[in-house]
Design a protein around this motif. Structure first.
Motif, mmCIF file in Angstrom:
data_model
loop_
_atom_site.group_PDB
_atom_site.id
_atom_site.type_symbol
_atom_site.label_atom_id
_atom_site.label_comp_id
_atom_site.label_asym_id
_atom_site.label_seq_id
_atom_site.Cartn_x
_atom_site.Cartn_y
_atom_site.Cartn_z
ATOM 1 N N LEU A 115 0.829 -1.209 0.000
ATOM 2 C CA LEU A 115 0.000 0.000 0.000
ATOM 3 C C LEU A 115 0.866 1.262 0.000
ATOM 4 C CD1 LEU A 115 -2.761 1.400 0.234
ATOM 5 C CD2 LEU A 115 -2.577 1.161 2.722
ATOM 6 N N VAL A 116 1.896 1.273 0.833
ATOM 7 C CA VAL A 116 2.772 2.444 0.909
ATOM 8 C C VAL A 116 3.515 2.645 -0.409
ATOM 9 C CG1 VAL A 116 4.831 3.379 2.021
ATOM 10 C CG2 VAL A 116 3.020 2.363 3.404
ATOM 11 N N ARG A 117 4.006 1.567 -0.998
ATOM 12 C CA ARG A 117 4.714 1.682 -2.279
ATOM 13 C C ARG A 117 3.794 2.236 -3.365
ATOM 14 N NH1 ARG A 117 7.201 -3.586 -5.214
ATOM 15 N NH2 ARG A 117 5.021 -4.234 -5.003
ATOM 16 N N LEU A 118 2.578 1.708 -3.446
ATOM 17 C CA LEU A 118 1.627 2.184 -4.451
ATOM 18 C C LEU A 118 1.275 3.650 -4.224
ATOM 19 C CD1 LEU A 118 -0.300 1.555 -6.818
ATOM 20 C CD2 LEU A 118 -2.010 0.862 -5.119
ATOM 21 N N ASN B 173 4.414 6.004 -5.075
ATOM 22 C CA ASN B 173 4.737 6.015 -6.495
ATOM 23 C C ASN B 173 3.660 6.723 -7.314
ATOM 24 O OD1 ASN B 173 7.175 4.714 -6.139
ATOM 25 N ND2 ASN B 173 6.364 2.677 -6.530
ATOM 26 N N CYS B 174 2.391 6.614 -6.875
ATOM 27 C CA CYS B 174 1.308 7.300 -7.586
ATOM 28 C C CYS B 174 1.287 8.792 -7.260
ATOM 29 C CB CYS B 174 -0.036 6.660 -7.237
ATOM 30 S SG CYS B 174 -0.278 5.020 -7.945
ATOM 31 N N LEU B 175 1.396 9.133 -5.986
ATOM 32 C CA LEU B 175 1.284 10.529 -5.567
ATOM 33 C C LEU B 175 2.476 11.375 -5.994
ATOM 34 C CD1 LEU B 175 -0.148 10.130 -1.950
ATOM 35 C CD2 LEU B 175 -1.362 10.992 -3.957
ATOM 36 N N PHE B 176 3.670 10.773 -5.998
ATOM 37 C CA PHE B 176 4.874 11.545 -6.258
ATOM 38 C C PHE B 176 5.552 11.200 -7.583
ATOM 39 C CE2 PHE B 176 4.220 11.653 -1.705
ATOM 40 C CZ PHE B 176 4.497 12.973 -1.375
ATOM 41 N N ILE C 171 9.611 1.009 -0.382
ATOM 42 C CA ILE C 171 9.640 2.269 0.361
ATOM 43 C C ILE C 171 10.110 2.069 1.800
ATOM 44 C CG2 ILE C 171 8.255 4.234 1.143
ATOM 45 C CD1 ILE C 171 8.563 4.087 -1.877
ATOM 46 N N MET C 172 9.705 0.960 2.419
ATOM 47 C CA MET C 172 9.906 0.772 3.850
ATOM 48 C C MET C 172 11.168 -0.026 4.212
ATOM 49 S SD MET C 172 7.338 2.346 5.193
ATOM 50 C CE MET C 172 7.415 1.731 6.864
ATOM 51 N N THR C 173 11.981 -0.339 3.240
ATOM 52 C CA THR C 173 13.170 -1.128 3.532
ATOM 53 C C THR C 173 14.114 -0.389 4.465
ATOM 54 O OG1 THR C 173 15.067 -2.275 2.547
ATOM 55 C CG2 THR C 173 14.342 -0.255 1.470
ATOM 56 N N GLY C 174 14.767 -1.150 5.340
ATOM 57 C CA GLY C 174 15.752 -0.570 6.245
ATOM 58 C C GLY C 174 17.174 -0.717 5.749
ATOM 59 N N TYR C 175 17.333 -1.131 4.489
ATOM 60 C CA TYR C 175 18.651 -1.383 3.909
ATOM 61 C C TYR C 175 18.855 -0.400 2.753
ATOM 62 C CZ TYR C 175 22.590 -4.479 2.601
ATOM 63 O OH TYR C 175 23.835 -5.017 2.344
ATOM 64 N N VAL D 50 2.932 6.071 9.397
ATOM 65 C CA VAL D 50 3.492 6.111 8.046
ATOM 66 C C VAL D 50 2.511 6.762 7.077
ATOM 67 C CG1 VAL D 50 4.153 4.680 6.072
ATOM 68 C CG2 VAL D 50 5.072 4.170 8.338
ATOM 69 N N LEU D 51 1.235 6.363 7.145
ATOM 70 C CA LEU D 51 0.224 6.956 6.262
ATOM 71 C C LEU D 51 0.053 8.443 6.557
ATOM 72 C CD1 LEU D 51 -2.465 4.112 6.232
ATOM 73 C CD2 LEU D 51 -0.775 4.659 4.476
ATOM 74 N N GLY D 52 0.118 8.810 7.843
ATOM 75 C CA GLY D 52 0.051 10.223 8.201
ATOM 76 C C GLY D 52 1.238 11.001 7.650
ATOM 77 N N THR D 53 2.419 10.370 7.669
ATOM 78 C CA THR D 53 3.614 11.012 7.126
ATOM 79 C C THR D 53 3.477 11.238 5.623
ATOM 80 O OG1 THR D 53 5.031 10.030 8.832
ATOM 81 C CG2 THR D 53 6.108 10.777 6.808
ATOM 82 N N ILE D 54 2.927 10.252 4.917
ATOM 83 C CA ILE D 54 2.713 10.402 3.471
ATOM 84 C C ILE D 54 1.800 11.590 3.193
ATOM 85 C CG2 ILE D 54 1.716 9.333 1.412
ATOM 86 C CD1 ILE D 54 2.548 6.623 2.540
ATOM 87 N N LEU D 55 0.704 11.672 3.946
ATOM 88 C CA LEU D 55 -0.244 12.775 3.747
ATOM 89 C C LEU D 55 0.408 14.120 4.060
ATOM 90 C CD1 LEU D 55 -3.183 13.461 3.041
ATOM 91 C CD2 LEU D 55 -3.728 13.278 5.473
ATOM 92 N N LYS D 56 1.158 14.177 5.146
ATOM 93 C CA LYS D 56 1.817 15.435 5.548
ATOM 94 C C LYS D 56 2.839 15.867 4.501
ATOM 95 C CE LYS D 56 5.063 15.205 8.565
ATOM 96 N NZ LYS D 56 5.802 14.987 9.837
#
Length: 313
Positions: free
Chosen positions: A132-135, A138-141, A148-152, A214-220
């Protein structure tokens, strides 16, 4: 200045930190390996030191706080950021470093989602959340980041020294991804073999609360980096609501010449004014964002000069 710095944020990772440090020392013998302890209550610090890592501390809890400390204190031509839970293969690090040092990449993403993540990870909501975060991003930006969420990740000096760390927790990965895309930095993806945490190692990520952050961060960040689109959408919604409730009033006025629902007309008028104000705010903020982008390019040049001076001395 270090040639390569491996950055390992840790919080109670005694089960895995020693192996992670030794693995990265084996594949990157020229690197300096830093373990930043975030108030661990187990033997993380002792085991990291025994494995040969430089151990430092960040006492404000949260991964974002740890990264802020790391990026502030360490100067290197190339940075490798990896979690201390032994879920990421050290063997991919040389290729990630090569892309930074030789291919001028600003951020290299260790892509789990294109390989083994969905089969290795035993938490279905994490799988859904990552997709969901990747989609969304990638769509919004208009991005093409595969994970997106990888720690590496690997970073250039310019990225680290111009990235403003605002998040305190795990939403920092989302913030880094959006920052790289918005600032037109060169992003590369390297497919890695993900493996789930070994038995006895416990994840610090809360599926629901951290997912909501995370979703709040995307919106902000969408509001901050795409203000015209953000405020225009809200303005259009308000304008449509205003017109929907205003049309019966106007129809009745044209037929009878009367306005029996005067309060409705007044409220709709105020809602339409609010829509117009939001649209104008989007236009103004979009213009200010253009100036901010120009200023950022100058900061990149300053970071590059700083890097050259540090390498010469």
């Amino acid at each position: 200045m270090d040639k390569i710095a491996v950055l390992i944020p840790c919080y109670n990772e005694e089960k895995t930190v020693e192996k992670v440090v030794r693995d990265f020392r084996a594949v990157l013998p020229e690197a300096v390996i830093y373990v930043y302890d975030n108030n661990s209550s187990d033997r993380t610090v002792q085991l990291a030191e025994a494995a040969g890592a430089v151990v430092r501390h960040e006492y404000s809890q949260g991964k974002g706080n740890v990264l802020r400390r790391m990026f502030r204190e360490i100067d290197a031509e190339c940075y490798i950021l990896v979690d201390g839970d032994d879920t990421y293969p050290a063997e991919s690090a040389p290729e990630m470093c090569r892309l930074v040092l030789e291919h001028q990449a600003d951020m290299v993403v260790g892509d789990r989602l294109s390989s083994t993540y969905f089969t290795e990870n035993k938490r279905p909501f994490h799988n859904f959340g990552n997709s969901l975060v990747r989609l969304s991003i990638n769509c919004l930006f208009g991005a093409k980041i595969q994970d997106i969420m990888t720690g590496y990740r690997a970073f250039s000096f310019a990225f680290v020294k111009t990235f403003p760390v605002l998040s305190r927790g795990f939403e920092i990965e989302t913030e880094m991804s959006i920052h790289a895309v918005q600032r037109n930095m060169q992003v590369e993806n390297v497919v890695i073999e993900y493996r789930d945490r070994p038995e006895g190692s416990v994840s610090k990520l809360n599926t629901y609360s951290d997912g909501a952050k995370v979703l709040g961060t995307i919106l902000k960040l969408y509001k901050n980096y795409r203000p015209f689109g953000f405020f225009t959408v809200i303005a259009v919604v308000l304008a449509l609501i205003s017109l929907l409730f205003m049309m019966p009033v106007l129809t009745e006025y044209f037929v009878t010449g009367l306005v029996p629902r005067f309060p409705t007309l007044i409220v709709c008028g105020f809602v339409m004014i609010a829509a117009l104000m939001l649209f104008v705010a989007g236009v103004i903020l979009s213009s200010l964002l253009g100036k901010d982008k120009r200023d950022f390019e100058f900061r990149l040049q300053e970071a590059e000069r700083w890097k050259q001076d540090a390498m010469q001395h």
